[in-house]
Design a protein around this motif. Structure first.
Motif, PDB file in Angstrom:
ATOM      1  N   LEU A   1     -10.823 -10.674  -0.056  1.00 10.49           N
ATOM      2  CA  LEU A   1     -11.988 -11.211   0.414  1.00 10.49           C
ATOM      3  C   LEU A   1     -11.613 -12.220   1.562  1.00 10.49           C
ATOM      4  O   LEU A   1     -10.821 -13.116   1.216  1.00 10.49           O
ATOM      5  CB  LEU A   1     -12.865 -12.009  -0.656  1.00 10.49           C
ATOM      6  CG  LEU A   1     -13.459 -11.150  -1.841  1.00 10.49           C
ATOM      7  CD1 LEU A   1     -13.853 -11.821  -3.054  1.00 10.49           C
ATOM      8  CD2 LEU A   1     -14.398 -10.056  -1.253  1.00 10.49           C
TER       9      LEU A   1
ATOM     10  N   ALA B   1     -13.793 -16.391  -2.242  1.00 11.07           N
ATOM     11  CA  ALA B   1     -12.982 -15.965  -1.139  1.00 11.07           C
ATOM     12  C   ALA B   1     -12.156 -17.117  -0.602  1.00 11.07           C
ATOM     13  O   ALA B   1     -11.430 -16.691   0.333  1.00 11.07           O
ATOM     14  CB  ALA B   1     -13.953 -15.567  -0.174  1.00 11.07           C
TER      15      ALA B   1
ATOM     16  N   SER C   1     -14.013  -5.075  -2.174  1.00 11.93           N
ATOM     17  CA  SER C   1     -14.450  -6.192  -1.689  1.00 11.93           C
ATOM     18  C   SER C   1     -16.007  -5.703  -1.276  1.00 11.93           C
ATOM     19  O   SER C   1     -16.918  -6.639  -1.559  1.00 11.93           O
ATOM     20  CB  SER C   1     -14.003  -6.705  -0.618  1.00 11.93           C
ATOM     21  OG  SER C   1     -13.587  -5.967   0.440  1.00 11.93           O
TER      22      SER C   1
END
Length: 141
Positions: A43, A53, A131
């Motif tokens: 991410l 992330a 993702s």
């Protein structure tokens, strides 16, 4: 150094405990890490507005990752398929299946984690998973 203390064996044991705790015991991974462990995810913090992330650069910041994960996600399963090791590099291959607490949606994905060890402690961790499916499940897109 016996087999029980190799990085690969320690990683394997940590993932087994992680699965058994249903994702509630991030300390099993923190125990592997050096204080300066870098933790990154597939991410991108520039592309996904989500606390998971973030690029983390210390064990203390890694602790935040596991707190966010437990806050926002419920583990359904986390099976292991294989562990590959080459010296101080350990690659964990498996799957992850989570439920997002906010949206109530489930996501499953193949998962690959790469650990790098120095002097018996992890100094780098990089995780890869789907993702796009993660972002959709979390309601980010």
């Amino acid at each position: 150094m016996g087999a029980a203390s190799t990085p690969a064996t320690r990683v394997e044991n940590a993932y087994r405990q992680w699965r058994e705790s249903k994702g509630k015991d991030g300390d099993v991974f923190l125990d592997l890490m050096a204080d300066h462990c870098e933790m990154r995810s597939v991410l991108s913090p520039r592309k996904v507005d989500n606390d998971l992330a973030d690029h983390r650069k210390s064990k203390a910041e890694a602790r935040e990752y596991f707190q966010v994960l437990e806050r926002d996600w419920e583990m359904i399963d986390f099976p292991q398929h294989r562990i590959l090791a080459d010296g101080d590099t350990v690659v964990w291959i498996g799957e992850c299946h989570w439920r997002n607490r906010k949206t109530g949606r489930d996501v499953g994905s193949p998962k690959v984690d790469i650990w790098t060890f120095e002097d018996g402690k992890a100094v780098a961790f990089f995780e890869m998973f789907d993702s796009l499916a993660f972002a959709q499940t979390a309601g980010l897109i």
